[in-house]
Enzyme design. Structure first.
Site, mmCIF file in Angstrom:
data_model
loop_
_atom_site.group_PDB
_atom_site.id
_atom_site.type_symbol
_atom_site.label_atom_id
_atom_site.label_comp_id
_atom_site.label_asym_id
_atom_site.label_seq_id
_atom_site.Cartn_x
_atom_site.Cartn_y
_atom_site.Cartn_z
ATOM 1 N N GLY A 66 10.227 -30.391 -13.037
ATOM 2 C CA GLY A 66 9.008 -29.782 -13.600
ATOM 3 C C GLY A 66 7.869 -29.743 -12.596
ATOM 4 C CD GLU A 68 7.638 -7.244 10.278
ATOM 5 O OE1 GLU A 68 8.415 -7.284 11.243
ATOM 6 O OE2 GLU A 68 6.524 -7.792 10.277
HETATM 7 C C1 FAD Z 1 3.045 -7.899 1.462
HETATM 8 C C2 FAD Z 1 3.522 -6.678 2.186
HETATM 9 C C3 FAD Z 1 3.164 -6.480 3.506
HETATM 10 C C4 FAD Z 1 3.572 -5.333 4.163
HETATM 11 N N1 FAD Z 1 3.132 -5.090 5.435
HETATM 12 C C5 FAD Z 1 3.328 -3.867 5.987
HETATM 13 C C6 FAD Z 1 2.683 -3.511 7.200
HETATM 14 O O1 FAD Z 1 1.955 -4.291 7.816
HETATM 15 N N2 FAD Z 1 2.856 -2.247 7.671
HETATM 16 C C7 FAD Z 1 3.636 -1.345 7.044
HETATM 17 O O2 FAD Z 1 3.749 -0.229 7.533
HETATM 18 N N3 FAD Z 1 4.297 -1.664 5.903
HETATM 19 C C8 FAD Z 1 4.136 -2.892 5.353
HETATM 20 N N4 FAD Z 1 4.747 -3.221 4.172
HETATM 21 C C9 FAD Z 1 5.641 -2.270 3.549
HETATM 22 C C10 FAD Z 1 7.082 -2.751 3.532
HETATM 23 O O3 FAD Z 1 7.643 -2.686 4.794
HETATM 24 C C11 FAD Z 1 7.814 -1.919 2.470
HETATM 25 O O4 FAD Z 1 7.349 -2.367 1.207
HETATM 26 C C12 FAD Z 1 9.312 -2.049 2.570
HETATM 27 O O5 FAD Z 1 9.791 -1.413 3.728
HETATM 28 C C13 FAD Z 1 10.031 -1.445 1.365
HETATM 29 O O6 FAD Z 1 9.524 -0.170 1.070
HETATM 30 P P1 FAD Z 1 9.069 0.164 -0.434
HETATM 31 O O7 FAD Z 1 8.177 -0.919 -0.892
HETATM 32 O O8 FAD Z 1 8.510 1.540 -0.448
HETATM 33 O O9 FAD Z 1 10.374 0.098 -1.269
HETATM 34 P P2 FAD Z 1 11.417 1.287 -1.484
HETATM 35 O O10 FAD Z 1 11.763 1.915 -0.193
HETATM 36 O O11 FAD Z 1 10.895 2.178 -2.564
HETATM 37 O O12 FAD Z 1 12.678 0.500 -1.999
HETATM 38 C C14 FAD Z 1 12.750 -0.067 -3.314
HETATM 39 C C15 FAD Z 1 14.062 -0.824 -3.389
HETATM 40 O O13 FAD Z 1 15.151 0.078 -3.198
HETATM 41 C C16 FAD Z 1 15.962 -0.351 -2.116
HETATM 42 N N5 FAD Z 1 16.441 0.813 -1.380
HETATM 43 C C17 FAD Z 1 15.739 1.864 -0.906
HETATM 44 N N6 FAD Z 1 16.540 2.723 -0.280
HETATM 45 C C18 FAD Z 1 17.786 2.221 -0.354
HETATM 46 C C19 FAD Z 1 19.067 2.639 0.118
HETATM 47 N N7 FAD Z 1 19.222 3.770 0.813
HETATM 48 N N8 FAD Z 1 20.142 1.850 -0.144
HETATM 49 C C20 FAD Z 1 19.998 0.706 -0.847
HETATM 50 N N9 FAD Z 1 18.817 0.247 -1.308
HETATM 51 C C21 FAD Z 1 17.732 1.007 -1.068
HETATM 52 C C22 FAD Z 1 15.049 -1.203 -1.249
HETATM 53 O O14 FAD Z 1 15.782 -2.118 -0.457
HETATM 54 C C23 FAD Z 1 14.195 -1.900 -2.306
HETATM 55 O O15 FAD Z 1 14.902 -3.008 -2.812
HETATM 56 C C24 FAD Z 1 4.388 -4.389 3.507
HETATM 57 C C25 FAD Z 1 4.782 -4.624 2.177
HETATM 58 C C26 FAD Z 1 4.340 -5.733 1.525
HETATM 59 C C27 FAD Z 1 4.724 -5.924 0.075
#
Ligand code: FAD
Length: 379
Positions: A340, A363
């Site tokens: 807990g 990333e």
């Molecule tokens: C706290 C935080 C800090 C960040 N910092 C930065 C930063 O400094 N600069 C920057 O540019 N970005 C940054 N990001 C963005 C981050 O890199 C993205 O959120 C990440 O790459 C995923 O993209 P998305 O959120 O649009 O998810 P989506 O691409 O919409 O994906 C949603 C889900 O679907 C899955 N998915 C998507 N396509 C496929 C596929 N072809 N096959 C299987 N699974 C798939 C993904 O793995 C994920 O689980 C940050 C995000 C967060 C939350």
């Protein structure tokens, strides 16, 4: 094959541990609770030369190996994953592309103050409609005289609210496919650049995150990084480096989870004996320690390949994938060890579990890492 860290690496590791215990650990709970930017810690990191470790001294860095820098991220993240990430995103995603693709002038103008930690860098690639699918970005850059006019919205930009210098990406020729994306260095005070509000997060709460909006933002031609059309290549190269940083961050989180779990399990008595005397609990700790060791081998190897000038894309993705998933798995277990208490705010493992989740997302998500590794082993 020599598995030992060099004397310099051991020294950096212990110096950063000392720094983290002195300046970071005491405020880590407060940073998490308030989601405050640890400005005073970043200033101290800058003072100590930690904000530009792997860059040559001529550009304000320390000239360390990339592995040495990864060890510093690991030790810092062991106390506060948000602070570790702030240093990592600054170094691996904002400074590294300027060092790898910049002209000497760009390095003097932009890299030097960043590497000295006088300025903070951010990397703005993700857009509301373009996360994993980088190519779905819609931001544009149109040449007008000696300037490009940038329009578009970047999201989830780490260090966004506090950065002085942004490395960003926009289409200069959408019809050219991946070769139509261009990378720009944009100083914060450029008219037309707007910083969005800090986004509150589940974990790494002291890391500052925001949208970056470009509205008719005029960027001099001289701020194009690596030439027009090199954006996709630069972005992927940034990720190769950044993923070693996130793997190191995950290792710091797992080490902290193990430290907390070993210590608590030895002192918590139930059924008239410490819970560590139960084999089930011992096996959780054993699995944590074993994966931690595997994480280190994968990550240090990827960093070592980079330091040898060899290809390391696949290895960086493997390290990031394995370490992120191990961090999530074992921080959940660390909460379980604490019962807990592990669910209560201010208890370290509760924060570690929330901090670990992001390592599987940013990333490149774990799925994106599997795409990179799959592409490499199936070609
Ligand atoms: C706290 C935080 C800090 C960040 N910092 C930065 C930063 O400094 N600069 C920057 O540019 N970005 C940054 N990001 C963005 C981050 O890199 C993205 O959120 C990440 O790459 C995923 O993209 P998305 O959120 O649009 O998810 P989506 O691409 O919409 O994906 C949603 C889900 O679907 C899955 N998915 C998507 N396509 C496929 C596929 N072809 N096959 C299987 N699974 C798939 C993904 O793995 C994920 O689980 C940050 C995000 C967060 C939350």
């Amino acid at each position: 094959m020599d598995f030992r860290l060099s004397e310099e690496q051991e020294l950096v590791k212990s110096n950063m541990r000392e720094f983290a215990l002195k300046y970071v650990e005491p405020v880590a709970v407060e940073l998490d609770e308030t989601a405050r930017y640890p400005r005073e810690i970043i200033a101290k990191l800058a003072e100590g030369g930690w904000m530009g470790m792997p860059f040559p001294t001529q550009y304000g860095g320390q000239g360390t190996e990339y592995l040495t820098y990864a060890l510093a991220v690991e030790e810092l993240s062991r106390s506060c994953a948000a602070t570790g990430f702030t240093m990592s995103v600054h170094t691996s995603l904002a400074l590294m592309p300027i060092f790898n693709f910049g002209t000497d002038d760009q390095k003097k103008t932009f890299l030097t103050p960043l590497a000295k930690g006088e300025k903070i860098g951010a990397f703005a690639l993700t857009e509301p409609g373009a996360g994993t699918d980088v190519g779905a970005a819609v931001s544009t850059a149109v040449l007008d005289g000696d300037e490009y006019v940038l329009n578009g919205t970047k999201t989830f930009c780490s260090n966004g609210p506090v950065a002085d210098t942004y490395v960003t990406f926009a289409w200069t020729d959408k019809s050219a496919g991946p070769k139509g994306l261009t990378c720009f260095i944009v100083p914060r005070d450029t008219p037309g650049l707007k910083v969005g509000a800090h986004m509150m997060k589940m974990g790494i709460r002291a890391s500052q995150t925001s949208d970056i909006i470009f509205k008719d933002c005029r960027v001099p031609k001289a701020n194009v990084l690596g030439g027009e059309g090199s954006g996709m290549k630069i972005a992927m190269n940034c990720f190769d480096h950044g993923r070693i940083g996130i793997a190191a961050q995950s290792i710091g989180i797992i080490q902290a989870a193990l430290d907390e779990s070993v210590s608590y399990s030895k002192q918590r008595v139930q059924f008239s004996k410490p819970i560590s005397k139960n084999q089930a609990v011992q096996w959780w700790l054993v699995d944590m320690a074993t994966d931690l060791s595997a994480c280190r081998f994968l990550t240090y190897h990827a960093a070592w390949l980079k330091d040898q000038g060899q290809a390391f894309t696949k290895e960086a993705s493997m390290a990031k994938l394995f370490c992120a998933e191990a961090a999530m798995k074992h921080t959940i277990k660390a909460v379980q060890v604490h019962g807990g208490l592990g669910y209560i705010k201010g208890v370290k493992v509760e924060r570690l579990m929330r901090d670990a989740k992001i390592t599987e997302i940013y990333e490149g998500s774990s799925e994106a890492q599997r795409m990179v590794i799959g592409g490499n082993i199936l070609r």
